[in-house]
Design a protein around this motif. Structure first.
Motif, PDB file in Angstrom:
ATOM      1  N   VAL A  44       0.839  -1.200   0.000  1.00  0.00           N
ATOM      2  CA  VAL A  44       0.000   0.000   0.000  1.00  0.00           C
ATOM      3  C   VAL A  44       0.873   1.249   0.000  1.00  0.00           C
ATOM      4  O   VAL A  44       0.615   2.219  -0.728  1.00  0.00           O
ATOM      5  N   THR A  45       1.922   1.226   0.797  1.00  0.00           N
ATOM      6  CA  THR A  45       2.795   2.396   0.924  1.00  0.00           C
ATOM      7  C   THR A  45       3.502   2.719  -0.387  1.00  0.00           C
ATOM      8  O   THR A  45       3.529   3.876  -0.817  1.00  0.00           O
ATOM      9  N   ILE A  46       4.068   1.714  -1.043  1.00  0.00           N
ATOM     10  CA  ILE A  46       4.857   2.003  -2.249  1.00  0.00           C
ATOM     11  C   ILE A  46       3.956   2.397  -3.421  1.00  0.00           C
ATOM     12  O   ILE A  46       4.324   3.262  -4.223  1.00  0.00           O
ATOM     13  N   THR A  47       2.792   1.762  -3.547  1.00  0.00           N
ATOM     14  CA  THR A  47       1.918   2.114  -4.673  1.00  0.00           C
ATOM     15  C   THR A  47       1.290   3.490  -4.482  1.00  0.00           C
ATOM     16  O   THR A  47       1.193   4.270  -5.438  1.00  0.00           O
ATOM     17  N   SER A  48       0.892   3.809  -3.253  1.00  0.00           N
ATOM     18  CA  SER A  48       0.294   5.127  -3.018  1.00  0.00           C
ATOM     19  C   SER A  48       1.319   6.246  -3.162  1.00  0.00           C
ATOM     20  O   SER A  48       0.969   7.397  -3.448  1.00  0.00           O
ATOM     21  N   SER A  55      -8.682   4.465  -6.856  1.00  0.00           N
ATOM     22  CA  SER A  55      -8.490   3.098  -7.339  1.00  0.00           C
ATOM     23  C   SER A  55      -7.768   2.240  -6.298  1.00  0.00           C
ATOM     24  O   SER A  55      -8.167   1.100  -6.020  1.00  0.00           O
ATOM     25  N   LEU A  56      -6.717   2.788  -5.702  1.00  0.00           N
ATOM     26  CA  LEU A  56      -5.975   2.052  -4.672  1.00  0.00           C
ATOM     27  C   LEU A  56      -6.826   1.834  -3.418  1.00  0.00           C
ATOM     28  O   LEU A  56      -6.721   0.790  -2.755  1.00  0.00           O
ATOM     29  N   MET A  57      -7.671   2.809  -3.091  1.00  0.00           N
ATOM     30  CA  MET A  57      -8.553   2.660  -1.934  1.00  0.00           C
ATOM     31  C   MET A  57      -9.585   1.557  -2.159  1.00  0.00           C
ATOM     32  O   MET A  57      -9.899   0.796  -1.241  1.00  0.00           O
ATOM     33  N   LEU A 112       2.976   8.484 -14.981  1.00  0.00           N
ATOM     34  CA  LEU A 112       2.379   7.317 -14.326  1.00  0.00           C
ATOM     35  C   LEU A 112       3.072   6.028 -14.761  1.00  0.00           C
ATOM     36  O   LEU A 112       3.327   5.137 -13.931  1.00  0.00           O
ATOM     37  N   ASN A 113       3.393   5.915 -16.043  1.00  0.00           N
ATOM     38  CA  ASN A 113       4.144   4.737 -16.502  1.00  0.00           C
ATOM     39  C   ASN A 113       5.469   4.600 -15.759  1.00  0.00           C
ATOM     40  O   ASN A 113       5.845   3.514 -15.326  1.00  0.00           O
ATOM     41  N   CYS A 114       6.171   5.721 -15.620  1.00  0.00           N
ATOM     42  CA  CYS A 114       7.451   5.699 -14.901  1.00  0.00           C
ATOM     43  C   CYS A 114       7.232   5.359 -13.428  1.00  0.00           C
ATOM     44  O   CYS A 114       8.065   4.681 -12.797  1.00  0.00           O
ATOM     45  N   GLY A 115       6.116   5.856 -12.861  1.00  0.00           N
ATOM     46  CA  GLY A 115       5.795   5.538 -11.468  1.00  0.00           C
ATOM     47  C   GLY A 115       5.602   4.046 -11.270  1.00  0.00           C
ATOM     48  O   GLY A 115       6.097   3.463 -10.285  1.00  0.00           O
ATOM     49  N   ILE A 116       4.902   3.410 -12.200  1.00  0.00           N
ATOM     50  CA  ILE A 116       4.733   1.955 -12.114  1.00  0.00           C
ATOM     51  C   ILE A 116       6.090   1.270 -12.236  1.00  0.00           C
ATOM     52  O   ILE A 116       6.378   0.283 -11.543  1.00  0.00           O
ATOM     53  N   GLY A 117       6.951   1.825 -13.102  1.00  0.00           N
ATOM     54  CA  GLY A 117       8.295   1.268 -13.251  1.00  0.00           C
ATOM     55  C   GLY A 117       9.113   1.336 -11.971  1.00  0.00           C
ATOM     56  O   GLY A 117       9.948   0.459 -11.702  1.00  0.00           O
ATOM     57  N   LEU A 118       8.867   2.360 -11.147  1.00  0.00           N
ATOM     58  CA  LEU A 118       9.584   2.476  -9.869  1.00  0.00           C
ATOM     59  C   LEU A 118       9.224   1.348  -8.902  1.00  0.00           C
ATOM     60  O   LEU A 118       9.911   1.139  -7.902  1.00  0.00           O
ATOM     61  N   LEU A 119       8.133   0.639  -9.199  1.00  0.00           N
ATOM     62  CA  LEU A 119       7.666  -0.431  -8.312  1.00  0.00           C
ATOM     63  C   LEU A 119       7.975  -1.811  -8.858  1.00  0.00           C
ATOM     64  O   LEU A 119       7.574  -2.817  -8.257  1.00  0.00           O
ATOM     65  N   THR A 120       8.643  -1.883 -10.006  1.00  0.00           N
ATOM     66  CA  THR A 120       8.855  -3.170 -10.659  1.00  0.00           C
ATOM     67  C   THR A 120      10.330  -3.544 -10.667  1.00  0.00           C
ATOM     68  O   THR A 120      11.180  -2.685 -10.892  1.00  0.00           O
ATOM     69  N   PRO A 121      10.633  -4.820 -10.419  1.00  0.00           N
ATOM     70  CA  PRO A 121      12.020  -5.251 -10.549  1.00  0.00           C
ATOM     71  C   PRO A 121      12.435  -5.230 -12.030  1.00  0.00           C
ATOM     72  O   PRO A 121      11.570  -5.230 -12.901  1.00  0.00           O
ATOM     73  N   CYS A 180      -4.805  -2.151 -10.302  1.00  0.00           N
ATOM     74  CA  CYS A 180      -5.467  -0.861 -10.077  1.00  0.00           C
ATOM     75  C   CYS A 180      -4.768   0.253 -10.856  1.00  0.00           C
ATOM     76  O   CYS A 180      -5.422   1.104 -11.480  1.00  0.00           O
ATOM     77  N   MET A 181      -3.444   0.249 -10.837  1.00  0.00           N
ATOM     78  CA  MET A 181      -2.681   1.299 -11.507  1.00  0.00           C
ATOM     79  C   MET A 181      -2.791   1.194 -13.023  1.00  0.00           C
ATOM     80  O   MET A 181      -2.873   2.214 -13.727  1.00  0.00           O
ATOM     81  N   ILE A 182      -2.806  -0.032 -13.545  1.00  0.00           N
ATOM     82  CA  ILE A 182      -2.938  -0.222 -14.993  1.00  0.00           C
ATOM     83  C   ILE A 182      -4.312   0.260 -15.461  1.00  0.00           C
ATOM     84  O   ILE A 182      -4.441   0.883 -16.532  1.00  0.00           O
ATOM     85  N   ILE A 183      -5.346  -0.007 -14.666  1.00  0.00           N
ATOM     86  CA  ILE A 183      -6.697   0.469 -15.020  1.00  0.00           C
ATOM     87  C   ILE A 183      -6.703   1.990 -15.106  1.00  0.00           C
ATOM     88  O   ILE A 183      -7.249   2.578 -16.050  1.00  0.00           O
ATOM     89  N   VAL A 184      -6.094   2.646 -14.133  1.00  0.00           N
ATOM     90  CA  VAL A 184      -6.018   4.114 -14.149  1.00  0.00           C
ATOM     91  C   VAL A 184      -5.235   4.590 -15.367  1.00  0.00           C
ATOM     92  O   VAL A 184      -5.626   5.559 -16.038  1.00  0.00           O
ATOM     93  N   LEU A 185      -4.142   3.923 -15.679  1.00  0.00           N
ATOM     94  CA  LEU A 185      -3.329   4.286 -16.846  1.00  0.00           C
ATOM     95  C   LEU A 185      -4.150   4.216 -18.133  1.00  0.00           C
ATOM     96  O   LEU A 185      -4.078   5.111 -18.988  1.00  0.00           O
TER      97      LEU A 185
END
Length: 434
Positions: free
Chosen positions: A143-147, A189-191, A368-377, A407-412
């Motif tokens: 929750v912390t990293i995605t938010s 979406s995250l909520m 947002l794409n880059c933000g998702i990338g910050l959460l991916t190995p 949730c993030m992909i849906i928003v994207l």
């Protein structure tokens, strides 16, 4: 093979190889550009000229001020105030602390503009708090990293300034306004995802909602939120440039942190400034070296070739838009945010505009794409920070994050195919006519 083809191959292949060999990104960008110039027999003085040109930008002067403002507000006792305000807003819901985490990130992101700062600052407080109240450690960390990615969208974000500089002619004020609704949509979406998981796992609720407690916490947190008002209102109203508003916000943040909240003393301020210099040096080196890379891409007509190649695959704008997102998501898995914005924008923006995507909208998509990338190995910096702060193995964090990725992909996708989510506020309040 033509000289142009050889130079492009040298540039891109050497860059990709160094990325997979885990070279620091600035070295990979600079060395691949050096090899490209050598293959063409161009003078190496071009490197110095382009590096200086890359950081000689008035709009870029806003970046160090935004970074300094975020550091001051992030360590000046602001985190606790924003957590208390978020708790008064949504703590009463099922999975209340998860909701508090998400809403606090929205508030804090508007101050720091950094997902890493959000994760480190709020995560160190909220993750142990959530675990103590019965939440699983991996869920709390997820929750912390995605938010924290909300902070990349909610102004003031120095990444928006970098995009505006890379895109050329894009209004920073309009970009700031464009981030509010996408940031709120991401939070909602995250909520929703957190609520479903909390229901299934029977996570606890917080205290009952109290309008009195909400009003009290808003008054306490008012000074913390004031920096955002100064920046956004000042830029949108035309009172200040982005650089001027950022400088004023630094002074305001210093006063609030030292004299009002008293979360830091003057000795601490000097320590904060040292941290800012460290962060800024990394950002400026990336911008300078990426400028050489961008010069090589432009002179070799790579943006035009890439555009023709993608449009040659299909003329369906929906498929092209999905391909752009896929390219950015893949880049996000192997590169950090700033270099992606600096390198990908000149290549992909012409393709996006050719299929009717507005430059402001595309800026939000990139962020947002880059933000998702910050959460991916394997490179996700925020993923590593969250794992360290939460003291949870990275594999467990990734598994717990899977529903939130959805949730993030849906928003994207919503941001990609519904332009008004990004453009409504710039058009209504910012006078944007694009």
């Amino acid at each position: 093979m033509s000289t142009q083809t050889i130079a492009i191959a040298v540039l891109l292949i050497s860059f990709i190889v160094m990325i997979f060999l885990r070279f620091p990104i600035a070295y990979a960008v600079a060395l691949s550009s050096l090899f490209c110039l050598l293959s063409q027999g161009l003078p190496l003085t071009t490197i110095c000229q382009q590096m200086v040109k890359g950081i000689s930008s008035f709009s870029l002067m806003a970046v160090p001020f935004f970074i300094t403002m975020g550091c001051l507000m992030g360590t000046g006792g602001i985190s606790e105030k924003l957590i208390a305000l978020a708790n008064a807003c949504v703590g009463w819901m099922t999975g209340g602390m998860a909701m508090v985490n998400i809403v606090a990130s929205y508030f804090f992101g508007g101050i720091s503009g950094s997902a890493a700062a959000d994760t480190a600052s709020l995560g160190s407080i909220l993750i142990p708090m959530m675990v103590d109240q019965g939440y699983d450690g991996d869920f709390s960390t997820a929750v912390t990293i995605t938010s924290s990615c909300e902070g990349l969208l909610v102004p003031p974000s120095h990444n928006m300034v970098i995009y505006a500089m890379s895109a050329g002619g894009v209004s920073v004020g309009s970009l700031f306004l464009a981030g509010y609704l996408p940031g709120a949509l991401l939070a909602i979406s995250l909520m929703v995802g957190s609520f479903i998981i909390s229901k299934r796992r029977k996570y606890p609720k917080g205290d009952k909602f109290s309008i009195k407690a909400l009003g009290k916490q808003f008054i306490i947190s008012f000074w913390a939120l004031g920096a955002v008002v100064i920046v956004v209102v000042g830029v949108v109203a035309g009172w200040f440039t982005a650089t001027e508003s950022a400088a004023i916000a630094v002074i305001y943040s210093l006063i609030v942190s030292v004299f009002i909240y008293k979360g830091v003393n003057w000795k601490g301020v000097w320590h904060i400034l040292e941290q800012c210099v460290d962060t800024l040096s990394i950002v400026l080196i990336l911008i300078a070296t990426s400028s050489i890379f961008g010069y090589c891409l432009t002179t070799l007509h790579v943006p035009t070739l890439a555009s023709e190649a993608i449009i040659g695959l299909t003329d369906n704008p929906i498929i092209i838009a999905l391909l752009l997102n896929l390219i950015l998501l893949v880049l996000g898995c192997i590169m950090d945010m700033a270099p992606i914005i600096l390198i990908a924008t000149p290549i992909l923006l012409p393709i996006a505009t050719a299929i009717g995507i507005d430059p402001i909208q595309f800026g939000i998509m990139i962020v947002l794409n880059c933000g998702i990338g910050l959460l991916t190995p394997p490179v996700g910096a925020v993923l590593f920070i969250g794992s360290a702060v939460g003291k949870v193995k990275m594999e467990k964090v990734v598994k717990a994050t899977l529903p939130f990725y959805l949730c993030m992909i849906i928003v994207l996708l919503l941001l990609t195919f519904i332009p008004e989510i990004s453009l409504f506020l710039p058009r209504v309040w910012g006078g944007y006519t694009g």
